[in-house]
Design a protein around this motif. Structure first.
Motif, PDB file in Angstrom:
ATOM      1  N   ARG A 370       0.834  -1.213   0.000  1.00 15.59           N
ATOM      2  CA  ARG A 370       0.000   0.000   0.000  1.00 15.59           C
ATOM      3  C   ARG A 370       0.864   1.257   0.000  1.00 15.59           C
ATOM      4  O   ARG A 370       0.521   2.261  -0.628  1.00 15.59           O
ATOM      5  CB  ARG A 370      -0.934  -0.001   1.222  1.00 15.59           C
ATOM      6  CG  ARG A 370      -2.036  -1.054   1.141  1.00 15.59           C
ATOM      7  CD  ARG A 370      -3.100  -0.831   2.217  1.00 15.59           C
ATOM      8  NE  ARG A 370      -2.590  -1.008   3.557  1.00 15.59           N
ATOM      9  CZ  ARG A 370      -2.665  -2.158   4.255  1.00 15.59           C
ATOM     10  NH1 ARG A 370      -3.241  -3.224   3.724  1.00 15.59           N
ATOM     11  NH2 ARG A 370      -2.179  -2.231   5.474  1.00 15.59           N
ATOM     12  N   GLN A 398      -5.938  -6.058   0.082  1.00 13.82           N
ATOM     13  CA  GLN A 398      -7.104  -5.618  -0.681  1.00 13.82           C
ATOM     14  C   GLN A 398      -6.850  -5.919  -2.165  1.00 13.82           C
ATOM     15  O   GLN A 398      -5.724  -5.763  -2.644  1.00 13.82           O
ATOM     16  CB  GLN A 398      -7.323  -4.117  -0.539  1.00 13.82           C
ATOM     17  CG  GLN A 398      -7.631  -3.632   0.857  1.00 13.82           C
ATOM     18  CD  GLN A 398      -6.433  -3.696   1.817  1.00 13.82           C
ATOM     19  OE1 GLN A 398      -5.304  -3.884   1.404  1.00 13.82           O
ATOM     20  NE2 GLN A 398      -6.720  -3.565   3.095  1.00 13.82           N
ATOM     21  N   GLU A 400      -7.304  -4.267  -4.792  1.00 17.34           N
ATOM     22  CA  GLU A 400      -6.674  -3.156  -5.534  1.00 17.34           C
ATOM     23  C   GLU A 400      -5.164  -3.159  -5.326  1.00 17.34           C
ATOM     24  O   GLU A 400      -4.390  -2.963  -6.258  1.00 17.34           O
ATOM     25  CB  GLU A 400      -7.216  -1.792  -5.083  1.00 17.34           C
ATOM     26  CG  GLU A 400      -8.655  -1.520  -5.435  1.00 17.34           C
ATOM     27  CD  GLU A 400      -9.631  -2.293  -4.565  1.00 17.34           C
ATOM     28  OE1 GLU A 400      -9.222  -2.833  -3.513  1.00 17.34           O
ATOM     29  OE2 GLU A 400     -10.817  -2.384  -4.952  1.00 17.34           O
ATOM     30  N   TRP A 402      -3.407  -5.711  -4.364  1.00 17.86           N
ATOM     31  CA  TRP A 402      -2.893  -6.938  -4.980  1.00 17.86           C
ATOM     32  C   TRP A 402      -2.594  -6.695  -6.470  1.00 17.86           C
ATOM     33  O   TRP A 402      -1.529  -7.032  -6.977  1.00 17.86           O
ATOM     34  CB  TRP A 402      -3.930  -8.063  -4.842  1.00 17.86           C
ATOM     35  CG  TRP A 402      -3.432  -9.414  -5.258  1.00 17.86           C
ATOM     36  CD1 TRP A 402      -2.923 -10.374  -4.435  1.00 17.86           C
ATOM     37  CD2 TRP A 402      -3.393  -9.947  -6.590  1.00 17.86           C
ATOM     38  NE1 TRP A 402      -2.566 -11.473  -5.177  1.00 17.86           N
ATOM     39  CE2 TRP A 402      -2.837 -11.241  -6.494  1.00 17.86           C
ATOM     40  CE3 TRP A 402      -3.752  -9.470  -7.846  1.00 17.86           C
ATOM     41  CZ2 TRP A 402      -2.649 -12.057  -7.608  1.00 17.86           C
ATOM     42  CZ3 TRP A 402      -3.554 -10.277  -8.968  1.00 17.86           C
ATOM     43  CH2 TRP A 402      -3.015 -11.565  -8.846  1.00 17.86           C
ATOM     44  N   GLY A 442      -7.176 -10.877  -3.011  1.00 15.60           N
ATOM     45  CA  GLY A 442      -7.977 -10.691  -1.801  1.00 15.60           C
ATOM     46  C   GLY A 442      -8.212 -11.972  -1.035  1.00 15.60           C
ATOM     47  O   GLY A 442      -8.754 -11.955   0.061  1.00 15.60           O
ATOM     48  N   ARG A 529     -10.759 -16.718   2.720  1.00 11.98           N
ATOM     49  CA  ARG A 529     -10.511 -15.293   2.907  1.00 11.98           C
ATOM     50  C   ARG A 529     -10.442 -15.057   4.413  1.00 11.98           C
ATOM     51  O   ARG A 529     -11.375 -15.390   5.133  1.00 11.98           O
ATOM     52  CB  ARG A 529     -11.638 -14.472   2.280  1.00 11.98           C
ATOM     53  CG  ARG A 529     -11.300 -13.008   2.084  1.00 11.98           C
ATOM     54  CD  ARG A 529     -12.079 -12.451   0.882  1.00 11.98           C
ATOM     55  NE  ARG A 529     -13.513 -12.535   1.109  1.00 11.98           N
ATOM     56  CZ  ARG A 529     -14.216 -11.635   1.807  1.00 11.98           C
ATOM     57  NH1 ARG A 529     -13.624 -10.575   2.304  1.00 11.98           N
ATOM     58  NH2 ARG A 529     -15.516 -11.776   1.988  1.00 11.98           N
ATOM     59  N   GLU A 569      -9.592   1.464  11.798  1.00 15.54           N
ATOM     60  CA  GLU A 569      -9.124   1.049  10.474  1.00 15.54           C
ATOM     61  C   GLU A 569      -8.336   2.176   9.845  1.00 15.54           C
ATOM     62  O   GLU A 569      -8.693   3.341   9.982  1.00 15.54           O
ATOM     63  CB  GLU A 569     -10.315   0.694   9.582  1.00 15.54           C
ATOM     64  CG  GLU A 569     -10.890  -0.654   9.930  1.00 15.54           C
ATOM     65  CD  GLU A 569     -12.312  -0.837   9.435  1.00 15.54           C
ATOM     66  OE1 GLU A 569     -12.657  -0.182   8.428  1.00 15.54           O
ATOM     67  OE2 GLU A 569     -13.052  -1.591  10.074  1.00 15.54           O
TER      68      GLU A 569
END
Ligand code: WTA
Length: 664
Positions: A370, A398, A400, A402, A442, A529, A569
Motif C-alpha cells: 500500500r 485488498q 486493488e 494486490w 484478496g 478469505r 481502520e
C-alpha cells in the motif's frame, strides 16, 4: 481509501471486475518445484505424509514415530529423531556450495557484505565458541536483541549449534519490553549491539539493554556486537559487558560440534501478543519446525538453491525466523537482508536493491505494498529487475493493492502467493501452491498440503465447508510446525488456543482443534478469505499488538483513571490504536497528558506501537459487571453504527463519547 491512495492506473478497477482469477504464468509453471496436484493427497495422508517434509533434512538419528498424539494438545513430532538446525542450514551445504553466497547484506547507507556458506560456517562456529566461553550451555535461553545486521542470523545459528534456544526480541521493542521478555524466558544472556542506522542516524541501541539490565529481575550477562570494527563514538559500553569482538578474537578458527538435539527439544522462543497484558512465549521444536519451514519454503515460496531470495521482513518477527533464516538457508539458497527503511535515502531503495542483486523471489507485507502504491509507480519504473515469484504475509491484502503489486512490481509475469499463518503456526497454513492453483486477489488461497482448516460458530458448531459463511477459523489436525506450548505455562497454552473449541477432557486428538483467533470465510471454490482477529489483538502495519498490553502501558500514567484501546481502520497501516482515556479527578485533560500517554506506550512497548489518537472522555462503555466493551469503542473510532448497547450499565455512554469526540 482517500484520493491519493487510489491506484494510479484506472484500468486496475475495471480489470478486477472482469477477472476473479489469474493463472500462474506458463514460464513459472514450467520451472516450479511442485507441479503435481497429488502432493495434496500425499502429504495429506495423515500423519505419515509429513515424513516427506522431514526427509528434506539431515538427521543424526532417524525418527521412530511420525506423530505421538497420545496426550493432546501436547503433540510430539518425529519422535526419537535427532538433528541440529545449524548443521542443516550451514554445514550440509559446504560440499556443494561453499563459495555460494548464503547472506547478501546491504546496510542502510549502501555498504554491502557478501557472506558465502563457507564464511557463514566459520562465523557461526566462532560465534558458538564465543557464546560457549561466555557460559552459554545447552538449553540456556539466549535473548537476542539485534537489528537487521548479519550478527543476528549468525547469533541465532550459533545458539542452535549449541542447543541453546534463542529468544529474539524485535529491535524496535523498548527497554521495558526487553526486560519483561528476559525475565519471562528465565534468560541469563542478552546479545545486543552498540547501534545501527535508521534514516541516516546512528541509533544507540545498546541503551535499551542498559535500561533493561536496570529493571529486569534477572541479572543477565550482556554480550555486545559492534556495528563497525570499533564501538561507535556516540556510544558508551558498560565495563560489565563482554565485547563479542574480544571473545571472537580468542576463538578464531575455533569449531563447535553441532549438538544433536532431540526432535522435540526447543529451537527457539518467540514472544507474541495475546489476549492478556503479558506476551506469550511461543515455543517451537527443532525437528517439526525445521521440517515444516524447509518444505513450505520449497513448495510455497518455490525457492531453489540458485535463487536470490529477498524477504523484506525483520528477522525479529516470525516471518524473518522462518522465511529469511531457517527455511531459505536450510534449502541452501542466497537470502538477502537489508538494514534500513524502504524510503531512505529515496523511495526507490527497494528496487535499487532488487536490481543490484538480481532478486528472483520477493516477499513483503500488504502494508508495504500500500505504501509503494501511494508513492506511485514512477518510483519503480526504470529499475531493471524481474521477479519470478512474490509473496505477501501478515494481513489481508485488498484486491486493488494486490493488482497494483501484480502489475507494477511483478510486471504481470510473477506469481503472487498470499500466505496466512501466525507466530504460533511456525509456517504457512493457508496459501496457494503457486503452480497448481490460480491466484485470486484478496484471498489467501487454499489450505496447504496436510493442513485442515475449518470454521465453527461461537458455540463451536461446525459451519458447512465452502458455504461462504463467516466463522472462527480452527485447524483440526496437528502439523509439524505448530508451537509446542507457551513457555513455562501449559495451562495458558490450553486456554488460549484449545479450550474454546476442543473437548479438553478427551485423550483423542480428533476431539481437539486449534483456535487461530481469526475470522474467515471459505468460498464455494474452496478459497479462504481471512477477515482479521476476533480477539483483543490488533494488526498495526503487520505488527501484532495486544490491546491489553497497550492498556497496561497507558495505565502506568498517573493522570489516567481508566483507559481502553480500540482498533481504528487505517488505509495505510491496516489498523492503528486509538486510546480512550478517563483522567483522574482534578487532572486537566491536556496535550501534556496526551504526550505522557504516548511516551508511556513507547517506553513500555516501543515506538512502533504509538497510539494514533488519544481521546479524553468522561466515561467508558461498560457492561453491568464492569467489563469494558471495546467493540463499541471500535465502532465509534470507525464511524460505524454503535451496535447493541442494551447490555451496558449506562446505555447513554456511547452517544456521549461520540458527541465528545466528533463534537456533534
Ligand atoms: C494476520 C505473521 C490475512 C492474522 C505471520 C493472524 C493475516 C496474524 C495473513 C498473525 C494473511 C497473517 N491474510 N491475515 N495472509 N497473515 N495474518 O503472529 O490475523 O505476527 O492471526 O504472524 O496476522 O500475526 P503474526
Amino acid at each position: 481509501m482517500s484520493e491519493q491512495d487510489q491506484p494510479d492506473d484506472a484500468t486496475i478497477e475495471a480489470r478486477l471486475h472482469e477477472q476473479d482469477y489469474f493463472r500462474p504464468p506458463t514460464e513459472f509453471v514450467g520451472q516450479a518445484n511442485v507441479t503435481d496436484p497429488s502432493i495434496h493427497d500425499e502429504v495429506g495422508d495423515f500423519p505419515e505424509g509429513f515424513e516427506q517434509y522431514a526427509e528434506l533434512l539431515d538427521w543424526d538419528e532417524h525418527w521412530d514415530e511420525v506423530l505421538d498424539a497420545s496426550d493432546p494438545p501436547f503433540y510430539e513430532w518425529f519422535v526419537g529423531g535427532e538433528l541440529n538446525a545449524s548443521h542443516n542450514c550451514v554445514d550440509r551445504h559446504l560440499d556443494e556450495r561453499k563459495n555460494q553466497t548464503a547472506l547478501l547484506w546491504e546496510g542502510e547507507g549502501g555498504e554491502q557484505r557478501n557472506i558465502s556458506y563457507q564464511d557463514l560456517y566459520r562465523r557461526v562456529n566462532e560465534t558458538a565458541a564465543a557464546l560457549r566461553q561466555a557460559g552459554v550451555e545447552e538449553d540456556d535461553v539466549v535473548t537476542v536483541h539485534l537489528p537487521m545486521v548479519p550478527a543476528l542470523p549468525i547469533t541465532m545459528l550459533a545458539c542452535a549449534r549449541l542447543g541453546a534456544p534463542h529468544s529474539v526480541v524485535f529491535a524496535g521493542f523498548s527497554a521495558e519490553a526487553l526486560a519483561e521478555r528476559v525475565d519471562a524466558a528465565d534468560s541469563d544472556f542478552i546479545v545486543t549491539i552498540d547501534g545501527y542506522y535508521r534514516r541516516g542516524d546512528f541509533l544507540p541501541h545498546i541503551e535499551k539493554a542498559d535500561e533493561a539490565n536496570g529493571s529486569a529481575d534477572r541479572d543477565p550477562e550482556t554480550l555486545v556486537w559492534t556495528r563497525h570494527d570499533d564501538v561507535h563514538d556516540d556510544v558508551g559500553v558498560s565495563d560489565d559487558y563482554t565485547m563479542m569482538a574480544d571473545l571472537l578474537a580468542e576463538n578464531r578458527r575455533e569449531t563447535v560440534e553441532p549438538v544433536s538435539r532431540d526432535a522435540e527439544d526447543p529451537l527457539f522462543l518467540m514472544y507474541t501478543s495475546g489476549t492478556t497484558g503479558k506476551p506469550k512465549g511461543c515455543q517451537h521444536r527443532t525437528g517439526g519446525y525445521l521440517s515444516y519451514v524447509t518444505a513450505t519454503s520449497k513448495y510455497v515460496l518455490d525457492i531453489e538453491p540458485e535463487d536470490t531470495y529477498w524477504c523484506a521482513a525483520d528477522i525479529g518477527w516470525i516471518t524473518g525466523h522462518s522465511y529469511i533464516v531457517y527455511g531459505p538457508l536450510s534449502l541452501g539458497t542466497t537470502s538477502v537482508m537489508y538494514e534500513g527503511t524502504p524510503d531512505h535515502p529515496h523511495k526507490s531503495r527497494m528496487w535499487e536493491i532488487a536490481e543490484r542483486y538480481d532478486v528472483d523471489i520477493f516477499h513483503t507485507s500488504p502494508t508495504a505494498v500500500r505504501m509503494f502504491m501511494k508513492w506511485g509507480k514512477e518510483h519503480v519504473e526504470g529499475y531493471d529487475f524481474d521477479f519470478r515469484h512474490m509473496t505477501t504475509v501478515g494481513e489481508p491484502i485488498q484486491p486493488e493493492a494486490w493488482l497494483w503489486y501484480y502489475k507494477h512490481i511483478g510486471d504481470e509475469s510473477a506469481v503472487i502467493v498470499d500466505t496466512w499463518w501466525q507466530t504460533e503456526t511456525g509456517g504457512h497454513l493457508i496459501t496457494n501452491l503457486p503452480a497448481l492453483e490460480d491466484m485470486k486477489p484478496g484471498s489467501a488461497g487454499k489450505a496447504c498440503p496436510g493442513i485442515s482448516p475449518a470454521l465453527v460458530d461461537d458455540e463451536g458448531d461446525e459451519i458447512e465447508p465452502a458455504s461462504g459463511k463467516a466463522g472462527n477459523l480452527i485447524i483440526e489436525r496437528p502439523w509439524p510446525g505448530m508451537l509446542q506450548t507457551v513457555y513455562g505455562n501449559d495451562e495458558r497454552f490450553i486456554e488460549e488456543y484449545w479450550e474454546d473449541f476442543s473437548d479438553v477432557d478427551s485423550g483423542d486428538w480428533h476431539d481437539w482443534s486449534y483456535k487461530a483467533g481469526d475470522g474467515a470465510v471459505q468460498g464455494q471454490d474452496g478459497y479462504w478469505r481471512v477477515l482479521g482477529r476476533l480477539d483483543d489483538v490488533m494488526n498495526v502495519a503487520g505488527h501484532r499488538l495486544g490491546t491489553m498490553e497497550l492498556e497496561s502501558a497507558v495505565a502506568e500514567v498517573e493522570d489516567v483513571a481508566e483507559a481502553a484501546v480500540a482498533a481504528r481502520e487505517d488505509a495505510q497501516k491496516g489498523e492503528v490504536p486509538d486510546v480512550y482515556v478517563v483522567v483522574r479527578d482534578g487532572v486537566e485533560e491536556s496535550d501534556a497528558v496526551s504526550q505522557r500517554i504516548v511516551t508511556a506506550v513507547e517506553d513500555e512497548i516501543g515506538k512502533f506501537a504509538r497510539p494514533a489518537n488519544v481521546m479524553f472522555v468522561d466515561d467508558l462503555p461498560k457492561t453491568r459487571s464492569g467489563k469494558i466493551m471495546r467493540r463499541i469503542l471500535e465502532n465509534i473510532s470507525n464511524g460505524d453504527e454503535l451496535g447493541d448497547t442494551t447490555t451496558l450499565r449506562d446505555p447513554s455512554v456511547p452517544e456521549k463519547i461520540r458527541d465528545q469526540i466528533h463534537g456533534d
